[in-house]
Design an enzyme around this catalytic site. Sequence first.
Site, PDB file in Angstrom:
ATOM      1  N   GLU A   1      -2.874  18.354 -12.596  1.00 41.63           N
ATOM      2  CA  GLU A   1      -3.199  18.616 -13.996  1.00 41.63           C
ATOM      3  C   GLU A   1      -4.648  19.030 -14.207  1.00 41.63           C
ATOM      4  OE1 GLU A   1      -1.170  16.067 -16.770  1.00 41.63           O
ATOM      5  OE2 GLU A   1      -2.496  16.674 -18.401  1.00 41.63           O
TER       6      GLU A   1
ATOM      7  N   LYS B   1       4.082  11.826 -11.316  1.00 42.26           N
ATOM      8  CA  LYS B   1       3.288  10.904 -12.150  1.00 42.26           C
ATOM      9  C   LYS B   1       4.067   9.612 -12.353  1.00 42.26           C
ATOM     10  CE  LYS B   1       0.718  13.919 -15.257  1.00 42.26           C
ATOM     11  NZ  LYS B   1       0.518  14.102 -16.702  1.00 42.26           N
TER      12      LYS B   1
ATOM     13  N   ASN C   1       2.478  19.202 -21.971  1.00 44.47           N
ATOM     14  CA  ASN C   1       2.248  18.261 -23.070  1.00 44.47           C
ATOM     15  C   ASN C   1       2.436  18.893 -24.445  1.00 44.47           C
ATOM     16  OD1 ASN C   1       1.644  16.075 -21.385  1.00 44.47           O
ATOM     17  ND2 ASN C   1      -0.401  16.900 -21.041  1.00 44.47           N
TER      18      ASN C   1
ATOM     19  N   GLU D   1      12.857  17.587 -24.725  1.00 47.47           N
ATOM     20  CA  GLU D   1      12.065  18.084 -23.593  1.00 47.47           C
ATOM     21  C   GLU D   1      12.647  19.409 -23.077  1.00 47.47           C
ATOM     22  OE1 GLU D   1       9.252  16.601 -22.821  1.00 47.47           O
ATOM     23  OE2 GLU D   1       9.467  14.440 -23.135  1.00 47.47           O
TER      24      GLU D   1
ATOM     25  N   ARG E   1      -0.723  22.601 -15.928  1.00 49.89           N
ATOM     26  CA  ARG E   1       0.205  21.472 -16.101  1.00 49.89           C
ATOM     27  C   ARG E   1       0.085  20.851 -17.496  1.00 49.89           C
ATOM     28  NH1 ARG E   1       1.876  16.858 -11.752  1.00 49.89           N
ATOM     29  NH2 ARG E   1       3.232  15.672 -13.124  1.00 49.89           N
TER      30      ARG E   1
ATOM     31  N   ARG F   1       0.804  -1.233   0.000  1.00 51.40           N
ATOM     32  CA  ARG F   1       0.000   0.000   0.000  1.00 51.40           C
ATOM     33  C   ARG F   1       0.836   1.283   0.000  1.00 51.40           C
ATOM     34  NH1 ARG F   1      -3.194  -2.796   3.659  1.00 51.40           N
ATOM     35  NH2 ARG F   1      -5.065  -3.634   2.704  1.00 51.40           N
TER      36      ARG F   1
ATOM     37  N   HIS G   1       3.148  16.773 -27.419  1.00 51.03           N
ATOM     38  CA  HIS G   1       2.930  15.377 -27.027  1.00 51.03           C
ATOM     39  C   HIS G   1       1.701  14.738 -27.665  1.00 51.03           C
ATOM     40  CE1 HIS G   1       6.175  16.070 -24.298  1.00 51.03           C
ATOM     41  NE2 HIS G   1       6.068  14.895 -23.725  1.00 51.03           N
TER      42      HIS G   1
ATOM     43  N   HIS H   1      10.473   8.438 -27.444  1.00 52.00           N
ATOM     44  CA  HIS H   1       9.586   9.467 -26.889  1.00 52.00           C
ATOM     45  C   HIS H   1      10.088  10.877 -27.255  1.00 52.00           C
ATOM     46  CE1 HIS H   1       6.778  11.358 -24.161  1.00 52.00           C
ATOM     47  NE2 HIS H   1       7.778  12.039 -23.654  1.00 52.00           N
TER      48      HIS H   1
ATOM     49  N   HIS I   1       3.070  11.481 -29.075  1.00 55.50           N
ATOM     50  CA  HIS I   1       2.635  10.159 -28.611  1.00 55.50           C
ATOM     51  C   HIS I   1       2.002   9.370 -29.746  1.00 55.50           C
ATOM     52  CE1 HIS I   1       2.377  10.926 -23.992  1.00 55.50           C
ATOM     53  NE2 HIS I   1       3.566  10.517 -24.365  1.00 55.50           N
TER      54      HIS I   1
ATOM     55  N   LYS J   1       9.791  22.774 -15.150  1.00 59.57           N
ATOM     56  CA  LYS J   1       8.804  21.739 -14.800  1.00 59.57           C
ATOM     57  C   LYS J   1       8.355  21.931 -13.354  1.00 59.57           C
ATOM     58  CE  LYS J   1       7.127  17.226 -14.918  1.00 59.57           C
ATOM     59  NZ  LYS J   1       7.007  15.971 -15.595  1.00 59.57           N
TER      60      LYS J   1
HETATM   61  N1  LIG Z   1       6.203  10.453 -15.293  1.00 56.28           N
HETATM   62  C1  LIG Z   1       6.355  11.507 -16.063  1.00 56.28           C
HETATM   63  O1  LIG Z   1       5.990  12.613 -15.722  1.00 56.28           O
HETATM   64  C2  LIG Z   1       7.019  11.319 -17.390  1.00 56.28           C
HETATM   65  C3  LIG Z   1       7.414  12.445 -18.127  1.00 56.28           C
HETATM   66  C4  LIG Z   1       8.085  12.248 -19.330  1.00 56.28           C
HETATM   67  C5  LIG Z   1       8.344  10.971 -19.792  1.00 56.28           C
HETATM   68  N2  LIG Z   1       7.938   9.904 -19.040  1.00 56.28           N
HETATM   69  C6  LIG Z   1       8.192   8.540 -19.509  1.00 56.28           C
HETATM   70  O2  LIG Z   1       9.614   8.358 -19.582  1.00 56.28           O
HETATM   71  C7  LIG Z   1       9.892   7.350 -20.550  1.00 56.28           C
HETATM   72  C8  LIG Z   1      11.004   7.815 -21.420  1.00 56.28           C
HETATM   73  O3  LIG Z   1      12.157   8.018 -20.617  1.00 56.28           O
HETATM   74  P1  LIG Z   1      13.626   7.828 -21.199  1.00 56.28           P
HETATM   75  O4  LIG Z   1      13.743   8.588 -22.455  1.00 56.28           O
HETATM   76  O5  LIG Z   1      14.557   8.107 -20.100  1.00 56.28           O
HETATM   77  O6  LIG Z   1      13.610   6.296 -21.639  1.00 56.28           O
HETATM   78  P2  LIG Z   1      14.313   4.993 -21.011  1.00 56.28           P
HETATM   79  O7  LIG Z   1      14.072   4.887 -19.578  1.00 56.28           O
HETATM   80  O8  LIG Z   1      13.883   3.876 -21.882  1.00 56.28           O
HETATM   81  O9  LIG Z   1      15.849   5.280 -21.233  1.00 56.28           O
HETATM   82  C9  LIG Z   1      16.360   5.343 -22.538  1.00 56.28           C
HETATM   83  C10 LIG Z   1      17.498   4.324 -22.744  1.00 56.28           C
HETATM   84  O10 LIG Z   1      18.672   4.836 -22.136  1.00 56.28           O
HETATM   85  C11 LIG Z   1      19.187   3.874 -21.210  1.00 56.28           C
HETATM   86  N3  LIG Z   1      19.839   4.656 -20.164  1.00 56.28           N
HETATM   87  C12 LIG Z   1      19.258   5.488 -19.274  1.00 56.28           C
HETATM   88  N4  LIG Z   1      20.189   6.111 -18.550  1.00 56.28           N
HETATM   89  C13 LIG Z   1      21.399   5.666 -18.993  1.00 56.28           C
HETATM   90  C14 LIG Z   1      22.738   5.964 -18.648  1.00 56.28           C
HETATM   91  N5  LIG Z   1      23.039   6.896 -17.731  1.00 56.28           N
HETATM   92  N6  LIG Z   1      23.717   5.293 -19.279  1.00 56.28           N
HETATM   93  C15 LIG Z   1      23.418   4.374 -20.258  1.00 56.28           C
HETATM   94  N7  LIG Z   1      22.180   4.088 -20.641  1.00 56.28           N
HETATM   95  C16 LIG Z   1      21.175   4.717 -20.019  1.00 56.28           C
HETATM   96  C17 LIG Z   1      18.000   3.048 -20.807  1.00 56.28           C
HETATM   97  O11 LIG Z   1      18.401   1.779 -20.348  1.00 56.28           O
HETATM   98  C18 LIG Z   1      17.228   2.967 -22.118  1.00 56.28           C
HETATM   99  O12 LIG Z   1      17.792   1.990 -22.944  1.00 56.28           O
HETATM  100  C19 LIG Z   1       8.595   7.117 -21.308  1.00 56.28           C
HETATM  101  O13 LIG Z   1       8.045   5.896 -20.872  1.00 56.28           O
HETATM  102  C20 LIG Z   1       7.716   8.281 -20.896  1.00 56.28           C
HETATM  103  O14 LIG Z   1       6.331   7.952 -20.916  1.00 56.28           O
HETATM  104  C21 LIG Z   1       7.296  10.059 -17.858  1.00 56.28           C
HETATM  105 ZN   LIG Z   2       7.615  13.908 -22.659  1.00 52.29          ZN
END
Ligand SMILES: NC(=O)c1ccc[n+]([C@@H]2O[C@H](COP(=O)([O-])OP(=O)(O)OC[C@H]3O[C@@H](n4cnc5c(N)ncnc54)[C@H](O)[C@@H]3O)[C@@H](O)[C@H]2O)c1
Ligand SMILES: [Zn+2]
Length: 358
Positions: A232, A137, A240, A179, A236, A115, A243, A259, A247, A222
Amino acid sequence: MKAEPTCLPVTHPTGRYDVLVGADLLPQLAEFAQLRGPIAVITDSHVGPLHASRLGDVACVVTMPAGEQHKTLATVHAIYDELLAAGIDRQATVVALGGGVVGDVAGFVAATFMRGVDFVQCPTSLLAMVDASVGGKTGVDLPQGKNLVGAFKQPTAVLADVSTLQTLPAEEFAAGMAEVVKHGLISNPDLFGKLESGDWQLNRESSLSELQTLVATAIEVKRNVVQEDPFEHGRRATLNLGHTFGHAVEQVSGYRVRHGEGVAMGLVAAANLAARLEYCDPALQGRIEAVLQAQSLPIRIPAAYEPAAIYQAMFSDKKKAGGKLRFILPRDVGDVFIEKDVAEADVLAAITAVQATN
Ligand SMILES: NC(=O)c1ccc[n+]([C@@H]2O[C@H](COP(=O)([O-])OP(=O)(O)OC[C@H]3O[C@@H](n4cnc5c(N)ncnc54)[C@H](O)[C@@H]3O)[C@@H](O)[C@H]2O)c1
Ligand SMILES: [Zn+2]
């Protein structure tokens, strides 16, 4: 000499936490995040081998396979099993060590395991630092679409250790810059200006102090937005920007488009749509394209993706309100707004206008 970490306090409806941005923060995780109980690290198969050992004494390290295709309930279930097998209980803190995928999955685990247990974010991708790790989020994807199941889970601390960026693949660094550009467009014309003038030509080999400044500046945008609108209900949604298009392109590509790459294409499409609807100067699209191209980001939606399919994919995104699509559109750099009434023909025309010609 190593610069002091930058500290950005974040307040939210149930408390506050600090975002620390600096070099070599991971070895001092327990101290900086003020952790006393056991630490359960969740990481992925790329990041774990590179950085998990830097965290010092932890109760367990759970490694999920890397990649958006593993941001699923099945992965969450497998992590619960490993946490239980390691004897992790309610006193523990879940620490996310990785990109946005790990942050979203680990945050959802922290929100639901027993929980809810304490949660700390150690983002290691540029995208996770400047975007995913701040704001609370969390969630996973369903076959029907991205981020369809989730929870708000505020971390008790965020440690953005910019030295981890040195191992980030160059394309992933670029994806994070999409971003950063977005944040400049939303509310920091000075940030956008530094990227536009070439003053900030950063990559993963840039000095740690320059990376620290870039990351802290982008996080601040942010932070200010989510602080004002944690759930949101209004402003907020401006985060997007790019996006709704992005997306949809990601989804139509079967997630082959990253992304951040989808966001880059989406920023261009949003500027095209805004100009089409006479909200902004048509020259804005070209300025955004130049900034994105300087970061080696794509600015055209691949020709293989049908505009109608992209339009359809927009409806599976939960960013539509009451069955209606919602677009964030720029009036100018640093000035964006939410538009709910856009005709299908204008959206299709904007997609077509920013598609590659071959
Ligand atoms: N929660 C939120 O508010 C929010 C906001 C924006 C994006 N997101 C989510 O984030 C995700 C995208 O994040 P991302 O672009 O970081 O993708 P990811 O987590 O897939 O990372 C990208 C790649 O880089 C690698 N990697 C990460 N850090 C590394 C490092 N220091 N050294 C070597 N390799 C490394 C990972 O293993 C992966 O292969 C999506 O799922 C998106 O929906 C969430
Ligand atoms: Zn994003």
